[in-house]
Design a protein around this motif. Sequence first.
Motif, PDB file in Angstrom:
ATOM      1  N   PRO A  46     -13.041 -41.990   7.746  1.00 40.53           N
ATOM      2  CA  PRO A  46     -13.111 -40.547   7.956  1.00 40.53           C
ATOM      3  C   PRO A  46     -12.410 -40.136   9.244  1.00 40.53           C
ATOM      4  O   PRO A  46     -12.374 -40.904  10.212  1.00 40.53           O
ATOM      5  N   LEU A  47     -11.837 -38.940   9.245  1.00 37.59           N
ATOM      6  CA  LEU A  47     -11.079 -38.459  10.391  1.00 37.59           C
ATOM      7  C   LEU A  47     -11.902 -37.493  11.240  1.00 37.59           C
ATOM      8  O   LEU A  47     -12.772 -36.776  10.730  1.00 37.59           O
ATOM      9  N   LEU A  48     -11.593 -37.468  12.517  1.00 36.75           N
ATOM     10  CA  LEU A  48     -12.162 -36.477  13.426  1.00 36.75           C
ATOM     11  C   LEU A  48     -11.383 -35.178  13.205  1.00 36.75           C
ATOM     12  O   LEU A  48     -10.513 -34.812  13.998  1.00 36.75           O
ATOM     13  N   TRP A  49     -11.706 -34.502  12.109  1.00 39.38           N
ATOM     14  CA  TRP A  49     -10.947 -33.320  11.685  1.00 39.38           C
ATOM     15  C   TRP A  49     -11.781 -32.066  11.939  1.00 39.38           C
ATOM     16  O   TRP A  49     -12.911 -31.969  11.489  1.00 39.38           O
ATOM     17  N   PRO A  50     -11.230 -31.097  12.663  1.00 44.98           N
ATOM     18  CA  PRO A  50     -12.012 -29.886  12.958  1.00 44.98           C
ATOM     19  C   PRO A  50     -12.423 -29.147  11.688  1.00 44.98           C
ATOM     20  O   PRO A  50     -11.624 -28.982  10.761  1.00 44.98           O
ATOM     21  N   ALA A  51     -13.663 -28.701  11.651  1.00 42.01           N
ATOM     22  CA  ALA A  51     -14.174 -28.016  10.471  1.00 42.01           C
ATOM     23  C   ALA A  51     -13.451 -26.710  10.202  1.00 42.01           C
ATOM     24  O   ALA A  51     -13.398 -26.247   9.050  1.00 42.01           O
ATOM     25  N   ASP A  52     -12.885 -26.096  11.262  1.00 43.88           N
ATOM     26  CA  ASP A  52     -12.218 -24.800  11.069  1.00 43.88           C
ATOM     27  C   ASP A  52     -10.708 -24.930  10.877  1.00 43.88           C
ATOM     28  O   ASP A  52      -9.995 -23.931  10.885  1.00 43.88           O
ATOM     29  N   GLU A  53     -10.219 -26.157  10.705  1.00 41.84           N
ATOM     30  CA  GLU A  53      -8.782 -26.370  10.504  1.00 41.84           C
ATOM     31  C   GLU A  53      -8.524 -26.727   9.041  1.00 41.84           C
ATOM     32  O   GLU A  53      -9.163 -27.628   8.498  1.00 41.84           O
ATOM     33  N   PRO A  54      -7.607 -26.031   8.366  1.00 44.74           N
ATOM     34  CA  PRO A  54      -7.345 -26.326   6.952  1.00 44.74           C
ATOM     35  C   PRO A  54      -6.916 -27.779   6.753  1.00 44.74           C
ATOM     36  O   PRO A  54      -6.171 -28.345   7.557  1.00 44.74           O
ATOM     37  N   TRP A  55      -7.403 -28.357   5.680  1.00 47.19           N
ATOM     38  CA  TRP A  55      -6.998 -29.727   5.337  1.00 47.19           C
ATOM     39  C   TRP A  55      -5.593 -29.685   4.734  1.00 47.19           C
ATOM     40  O   TRP A  55      -5.286 -28.821   3.911  1.00 47.19           O
ATOM     41  N   PRO A  56      -4.718 -30.606   5.122  1.00 49.08           N
ATOM     42  CA  PRO A  56      -3.333 -30.552   4.635  1.00 49.08           C
ATOM     43  C   PRO A  56      -3.218 -30.943   3.161  1.00 49.08           C
ATOM     44  O   PRO A  56      -3.934 -31.831   2.679  1.00 49.08           O
ATOM     45  N   HIS A  57      -2.321 -30.251   2.472  1.00 51.08           N
ATOM     46  CA  HIS A  57      -2.020 -30.521   1.073  1.00 51.08           C
ATOM     47  C   HIS A  57      -0.518 -30.742   0.905  1.00 51.08           C
ATOM     48  O   HIS A  57       0.278 -30.319   1.747  1.00 51.08           O
ATOM     49  N   CYS A  58      -0.156 -31.387  -0.190  1.00 51.97           N
ATOM     50  CA  CYS A  58       1.255 -31.587  -0.533  1.00 51.97           C
ATOM     51  C   CYS A  58       1.576 -30.749  -1.768  1.00 51.97           C
ATOM     52  O   CYS A  58       0.889 -30.852  -2.801  1.00 51.97           O
ATOM     53  N   ALA A  59       2.627 -29.948  -1.658  1.00 54.47           N
ATOM     54  CA  ALA A  59       3.006 -29.069  -2.762  1.00 54.47           C
ATOM     55  C   ALA A  59       3.829 -29.772  -3.831  1.00 54.47           C
ATOM     56  O   ALA A  59       4.103 -29.195  -4.883  1.00 54.47           O
ATOM     57  N   GLY A  60       4.234 -30.993  -3.566  1.00 56.78           N
ATOM     58  CA  GLY A  60       4.976 -31.731  -4.581  1.00 56.78           C
ATOM     59  C   GLY A  60       6.474 -31.584  -4.451  1.00 56.78           C
ATOM     60  O   GLY A  60       6.970 -31.210  -3.383  1.00 56.78           O
ATOM     61  N   PRO A  61       7.246 -31.841  -5.487  1.00 56.15           N
ATOM     62  CA  PRO A  61       6.762 -32.142  -6.842  1.00 56.15           C
ATOM     63  C   PRO A  61       6.155 -33.536  -6.950  1.00 56.15           C
ATOM     64  O   PRO A  61       6.488 -34.428  -6.194  1.00 56.15           O
ATOM     65  N   HIS A  62       5.240 -33.675  -7.918  1.00 61.31           N
ATOM     66  CA  HIS A  62       4.583 -34.947  -8.175  1.00 61.31           C
ATOM     67  C   HIS A  62       4.946 -35.390  -9.582  1.00 61.31           C
ATOM     68  O   HIS A  62       4.513 -34.782 -10.555  1.00 61.31           O
ATOM     69  N   THR A  63       5.763 -36.422  -9.661  1.00 58.85           N
ATOM     70  CA  THR A  63       6.237 -36.885 -10.956  1.00 58.85           C
ATOM     71  C   THR A  63       5.499 -38.149 -11.365  1.00 58.85           C
ATOM     72  O   THR A  63       5.036 -38.930 -10.531  1.00 58.85           O
TER      73      THR A  63
END
Length: 348
Positions: A46-63
């Motif tokens: 688990p990461l020390l990730w701030p609760a008020d910071e958006p979690w990063p996502h990948c927009a792709g493309p995912h093939t």
Amino acid sequence: MSFTTPPRPFDVTALFPRLAPLARTATRLHPRPGSPTAHDSSVGGPLLWPADEPWPHCAGPHTWDGVIPPLSPEDERQLRRNRAAVESRRRRGPQEPWVTPEELEAEKRLTAGRPWPEGPVALLPVAQLYVRDVPLLRPPGGSGSDVLQVLWCPFDHPLHPSTALFWRTAASVTDVLAAPPEPPAMRSGAYLPEPCLLAPEQVTEYPDPMELDEGLQEQLNDWSNWQAAGPALDASYEVAPDELYLDQLSVSPGWKVGGWTSWGLTDPVPRTCTECGAEAVPLLTIAGTEWDGGTESWIPEEEQTNPTPTLSGQPPANFTMLVIASGYGLQLHICPNSPDHPHIERIQ
């Protein structure tokens, strides 16, 4: 938990003095399965990730290659738990049934796969490194950050996962995100790191032979130059003395911070920051295995007397359960001037 790399068979700089000024310190991380918290340096924890910071996502493309069905992270965790139970039974009673009907049914159901995800997918935690544990870790640009977090998209882009780096100051995170989102599916389990604690150890490295000048390469290829090593010299390398240097005396295998870059899949290529033109420096090597058949001299002393078990069917020394590009390592290089400049990914 601590691990000790055996001393090198002999001092290579005594035979080749021109290597001495090229020595670099690297930190071998020695990840081993455990139960890390957000306050630990870890792989897959688990990461020390701030609760008020958006979690990063990948927009792709995912093939999808249409061959390996995508699994969810929890599918993969359940498969690993079942396979670990089977392996435990095999070791305790080789003559007894190893697999229960329930486990066989679960294996069939879980490996059927999940629907291919549409839209952005949440990144997976890969590593978290605290500077207190890895003193050689230097934030770019001299910032006061003391934690490096590495995440990636669990799909190929196009030949390996695409990584994202985040530098932060631990003291500034007062409210930690309790339940980060996970991707609904991923490219099998090869890109889901097993949660591991680390046992950092500093070692001395010398450049990959492909990064040495032609004159030094020629010296390394001349077997007569190695004779002064005496009884410590492994005569099996006489036909390829440069391989002795590569396997036992230059770049350490496995997960590490800093040190020298490994080559072999390709010749060395420039690693230049696309923003400012500075030479990018080695940051982190993400490896599948900690050693292989050519680098067994780097096996920690503790592993030689009390080996850490791995699941049957997994590559030897694959404690993180990762398989990248059919067994190669993913090496990350960063610009020394700014954390905002893009980093460089190399498969070697």
